[in-house]
Design a protein around this motif. Structure first.
Motif, PDB file in Angstrom:
ATOM      1  N   GLU A 189     -20.084  46.031  -1.333  1.00  0.00           N
ATOM      2  CA  GLU A 189     -19.487  46.624  -0.137  1.00  0.00           C
ATOM      3  C   GLU A 189     -19.482  45.616   1.009  1.00  0.00           C
ATOM      4  N   PHE A 190     -20.604  44.945   1.193  1.00  0.00           N
ATOM      5  CA  PHE A 190     -20.731  43.945   2.263  1.00  0.00           C
ATOM      6  C   PHE A 190     -19.714  42.816   2.070  1.00  0.00           C
ATOM      7  N   GLU A 227     -24.522  47.168  -5.552  1.00  0.00           N
ATOM      8  CA  GLU A 227     -23.467  48.030  -4.996  1.00  0.00           C
ATOM      9  C   GLU A 227     -23.308  47.784  -3.511  1.00  0.00           C
ATOM     10  N   LYS A 228     -24.421  47.668  -2.790  1.00  0.00           N
ATOM     11  CA  LYS A 228     -24.372  47.413  -1.351  1.00  0.00           C
ATOM     12  C   LYS A 228     -23.866  46.002  -1.063  1.00  0.00           C
ATOM     13  N   LYS A 278     -16.546  53.311   6.779  1.00  0.00           N
ATOM     14  CA  LYS A 278     -17.628  52.619   6.072  1.00  0.00           C
ATOM     15  C   LYS A 278     -17.116  51.910   4.821  1.00  0.00           C
ATOM     16  N   ARG A 279     -16.015  52.407   4.267  1.00  0.00           N
ATOM     17  CA  ARG A 279     -15.486  51.854   3.012  1.00  0.00           C
ATOM     18  C   ARG A 279     -14.196  51.071   3.227  1.00  0.00           C
TER      19      ARG A 279
END
Length: 284
Positions: A82-83, A78-79, A111-112
């Motif tokens: 996002e990255f 998940e991270k 952040k998103r």
């Protein structure tokens, strides 16, 4: 365990990375399904699957004959997604993002920002810097549901609102109190009409609104930001992607929830300000 080895396992193979992202997005799959989606052969895929199993990023269910992310694997991937999303949008429009003041966007939404994938830049004509770009206008007029958050006075907004209501579109708008008062002063009849229209709601925010302007509809999301020197160059960032629309709706909901609705009282015919608007952006 050396963290660098895990990082290499994930990022040093496009196939391994694609398997992880695929299982995160679509859930458990058997080997044939993974092969078909990624368009790879068994001989190329299986060594990569084995390495992911070795690191416990994947698990195999023999009864269902499927591979899926482990609990920790899901958290890690998940991270990673996002990255990768942030890296991709930065690469797509590097010069634009490099010059924008992102501090205007609330931190929990900033952040998103990787959700704003596949954006196009509509560059303003220098002679029409404070007019909406024709492509934006065409898309807006054809929309059935429109949400807008704005801290700028744009006279063209009034005519666009009128056209949308003529088309039986639904509008939800949040202005800063200063900008709302400016519109009300310059266009009193039109705004009293807007306030009394059943297809339109207007809310006001006494505090700051950032970004400069956000518009999200059933078909697209558009964003205007100052540059890092506080200047406005008229550039419109627009996306038609589902994730970008979701991001825009959530930003609208945030500002709507901390704003107060303005309306015309049916009995007194006077303009009133209600309490905080808790309506969520769920009209589409």
């Amino acid at each position: 365990m050396d963290p660098s080895c895990l990082i290499k396992t994930i990022f040093f193979s496009e196939k391994r990375k694609n398997v992880l992202i695929l299982l995160l997005k679509e859930g458990p799959k058997n080997i044939d399904e993974i092969k078909d989606v990624l368009d790879v052969s068994s001989s190329a895929l299986m060594p990569q699957i084995k390495k992911l199993l070795k690191w416990d990023l994947l698990t195999y269910d023999p009864e269902e004959d499927v591979y899926k992310l482990s609990d920790m694997g899901a958290l890690i991937v998940e991270k990673i997604e996002e990255f990768l999303n942030i890296v991709n949008i930065y690469a797509e429009n590097h010069e634009y993002w490099e010059t924008r003041d992102l501090s205007e966007i609330p931190y929990h939404m900033r952040k998103r920002i990787g959700n704003l994938t596949h954006c196009e830049l509509l560059v303003a004509d220098r002679d029409c810097l404070f007019e909406f770009h024709p492509t934006f206008v065409d898309n807006l007029i054809n929309s059935k549901h429109v949400m807008m958050v704005s801290s700028t006075f744009q006279p063209q907004t009034t005519s666009l609102f009128s056209k949308l209501l003529e088309n039986d579109s639904k509008l939800s708008v949040v202005f800063t109190e200063l900008i709302f008062n400016k519109f009300l002063e310059d266009f009193p009849e039109q705004f009293r009409y807007f306030l009394s229209h059943e297809n339109m709601s207007i809310s006001i925010r006494s505090g700051h609104i950032g970004p400069l302007t956000l518009v999200v509809t059933d078909a697209f999301m558009a964003l205007w930001l100052f540059d890092k020197k506080g200047r406005f160059d008229g550039t419109t960032l627009i996306s038609y992607e589902k994730n970008a629309l979701k991001w825009g709706r959530e930003l609208f909901t945030y500002y709507s929830s901390i704003s107060k609705m303005v309306y015309i009282d049916h009995d007194t015919k006077k303009m009133e300000v209600a309490g905080y608007n808790i309506t969520k952006a769920n009209i589409f």
